[in-house]
Motif scaffolding. Structure first.
Motif, PDB file in Angstrom:
ATOM      1  N   ASN A  31      -1.718 -15.164   6.034  1.00 54.76           N
ATOM      2  CA  ASN A  31      -0.504 -14.347   6.156  1.00 54.76           C
ATOM      3  C   ASN A  31       0.448 -14.913   7.190  1.00 54.76           C
ATOM      4  O   ASN A  31       1.663 -14.894   7.012  1.00 54.76           O
ATOM      5  CB  ASN A  31      -0.865 -12.904   6.510  1.00 54.76           C
ATOM      6  CG  ASN A  31      -1.558 -12.185   5.367  1.00 54.76           C
ATOM      7  OD1 ASN A  31      -1.365 -12.530   4.200  1.00 54.76           O
ATOM      8  ND2 ASN A  31      -2.366 -11.205   5.698  1.00 54.76           N
ATOM      9  N   ALA A  32      -0.105 -15.428   8.295  1.00 53.00           N
ATOM     10  CA  ALA A  32       0.734 -15.938   9.382  1.00 53.00           C
ATOM     11  C   ALA A  32       1.518 -17.184   8.973  1.00 53.00           C
ATOM     12  O   ALA A  32       2.645 -17.363   9.403  1.00 53.00           O
ATOM     13  CB  ALA A  32      -0.122 -16.237  10.601  1.00 53.00           C
ATOM     14  N   ILE A  33       0.911 -18.030   8.144  1.00 55.27           N
ATOM     15  CA  ILE A  33       1.588 -19.290   7.799  1.00 55.27           C
ATOM     16  C   ILE A  33       2.111 -19.325   6.362  1.00 55.27           C
ATOM     17  O   ILE A  33       2.660 -20.328   5.928  1.00 55.27           O
ATOM     18  CB  ILE A  33       0.693 -20.514   8.083  1.00 55.27           C
ATOM     19  CG1 ILE A  33      -0.568 -20.508   7.221  1.00 55.27           C
ATOM     20  CG2 ILE A  33       0.330 -20.586   9.563  1.00 55.27           C
ATOM     21  CD1 ILE A  33      -1.399 -21.779   7.338  1.00 55.27           C
ATOM     22  N   GLY A  34       1.938 -18.227   5.639  1.00 53.29           N
ATOM     23  CA  GLY A  34       2.550 -18.131   4.312  1.00 53.29           C
ATOM     24  C   GLY A  34       1.840 -18.886   3.210  1.00 53.29           C
ATOM     25  O   GLY A  34       2.486 -19.463   2.332  1.00 53.29           O
ATOM     26  N   VAL A  35       0.506 -18.901   3.270  1.00 54.92           N
ATOM     27  CA  VAL A  35      -0.265 -19.514   2.177  1.00 54.92           C
ATOM     28  C   VAL A  35      -1.264 -18.479   1.663  1.00 54.92           C
ATOM     29  O   VAL A  35      -1.417 -17.414   2.252  1.00 54.92           O
ATOM     30  CB  VAL A  35      -1.003 -20.798   2.641  1.00 54.92           C
ATOM     31  CG1 VAL A  35      -0.020 -21.850   3.117  1.00 54.92           C
ATOM     32  CG2 VAL A  35      -2.034 -20.479   3.712  1.00 54.92           C
ATOM     33  N   SER A  36      -1.964 -18.818   0.584  1.00 50.59           N
ATOM     34  CA  SER A  36      -2.955 -17.886   0.050  1.00 50.59           C
ATOM     35  C   SER A  36      -4.245 -17.953   0.867  1.00 50.59           C
ATOM     36  O   SER A  36      -4.543 -18.976   1.492  1.00 50.59           O
ATOM     37  CB  SER A  36      -3.257 -18.221  -1.413  1.00 50.59           C
ATOM     38  OG  SER A  36      -3.908 -19.478  -1.491  1.00 50.59           O
ATOM     39  N   MET A  56       0.014 -29.930  11.769  1.00 53.94           N
ATOM     40  CA  MET A  56       0.964 -30.144  12.853  1.00 53.94           C
ATOM     41  C   MET A  56       1.406 -28.813  13.458  1.00 53.94           C
ATOM     42  O   MET A  56       1.450 -28.659  14.681  1.00 53.94           O
ATOM     43  CB  MET A  56       2.181 -30.918  12.329  1.00 53.94           C
ATOM     44  CG  MET A  56       3.069 -31.431  13.432  1.00 53.94           C
ATOM     45  SD  MET A  56       4.259 -32.626  12.796  1.00 53.94           S
ATOM     46  CE  MET A  56       5.661 -31.569  12.592  1.00 53.94           C
ATOM     47  N   LEU A  57       1.705 -27.842  12.610  1.00 54.85           N
ATOM     48  CA  LEU A  57       2.130 -26.524  13.086  1.00 54.85           C
ATOM     49  C   LEU A  57       1.048 -25.894  13.966  1.00 54.85           C
ATOM     50  O   LEU A  57       1.339 -25.410  15.065  1.00 54.85           O
ATOM     51  CB  LEU A  57       2.430 -25.606  11.896  1.00 54.85           C
ATOM     52  CG  LEU A  57       2.694 -24.137  12.234  1.00 54.85           C
ATOM     53  CD1 LEU A  57       4.007 -23.994  12.991  1.00 54.85           C
ATOM     54  CD2 LEU A  57       2.710 -23.291  10.982  1.00 54.85           C
ATOM     55  N   LEU A  58      -0.181 -25.897  13.502  1.00 54.46           N
ATOM     56  CA  LEU A  58      -1.267 -25.275  14.266  1.00 54.46           C
ATOM     57  C   LEU A  58      -1.484 -25.988  15.599  1.00 54.46           C
ATOM     58  O   LEU A  58      -1.678 -25.350  16.631  1.00 54.46           O
ATOM     59  CB  LEU A  58      -2.553 -25.248  13.444  1.00 54.46           C
ATOM     60  CG  LEU A  58      -2.504 -24.332  12.220  1.00 54.46           C
ATOM     61  CD1 LEU A  58      -3.777 -24.475  11.390  1.00 54.46           C
ATOM     62  CD2 LEU A  58      -2.290 -22.886  12.615  1.00 54.46           C
ATOM     63  N   VAL A  62      -1.050 -24.202  19.270  1.00 53.95           N
ATOM     64  CA  VAL A  62      -2.119 -24.198  20.269  1.00 53.95           C
ATOM     65  C   VAL A  62      -1.619 -24.865  21.552  1.00 53.95           C
ATOM     66  O   VAL A  62      -1.855 -24.369  22.651  1.00 53.95           O
ATOM     67  CB  VAL A  62      -3.389 -24.895  19.730  1.00 53.95           C
ATOM     68  CG1 VAL A  62      -4.394 -25.166  20.843  1.00 53.95           C
ATOM     69  CG2 VAL A  62      -4.035 -24.030  18.653  1.00 53.95           C
ATOM     70  N   GLY A  63      -0.888 -25.962  21.416  1.00 54.28           N
ATOM     71  CA  GLY A  63      -0.343 -26.645  22.588  1.00 54.28           C
ATOM     72  C   GLY A  63       0.632 -25.775  23.350  1.00 54.28           C
ATOM     73  O   GLY A  63       0.614 -25.712  24.590  1.00 54.28           O
TER      74      GLY A  63
END
Length: 69
Positions: A31-36, A56-58, A62-63
Motif C-alpha cells: 500500500n505504501a509504495i503502490g504495488v500489489s 532505490m526508494l526503500l 531508510v537512509g
C-alpha cells in the motif's frame, strides 16, 4: 561509478528495510509504495527481483530515517 543504491535487492535486504521502515506486513509495504501484495510476496520469496526503482526508494527512505534521528 557504481552507486550501491542502484543495485538490486535481496529478499533479506527487503525484509530488513521493511522492518526498519515499520512495515509489518506485505500489505503495509504494498500500500505504501503502490504495488500489489502479491508483488511484494514474490520479491520476498525471491521468485521475482525487486525492481531497481523500488530498491532505490526503500534504501533512500531508510537512509533518510537514519539521518533524522
Amino acid at each position: 561509478m557504481d552507486d550501491p543504491r542502484l543495485a538490486s535487492m535481496s529478499p533479506d535486504e527487503l525484509r530488513r528495510h521493511m522492518r526498519a521502515l515499520g512495515y509489518k506486513t506485505q500489505s503495509d509495504l504494498a500500500n505504501a509504495i503502490g504495488v500489489s501484495r502479491s508483488a511484494v510476496s514474490l520479491w520476498l520469496e525471491g521468485k521475482v527481483g525487486v525492481p531497481r526503482p523500488v530498491a532505490m526508494l526503500l534504501r533512500m527512505l531508510v537512509g533518510a530515517q537514519r539521518r533524522a534521528f
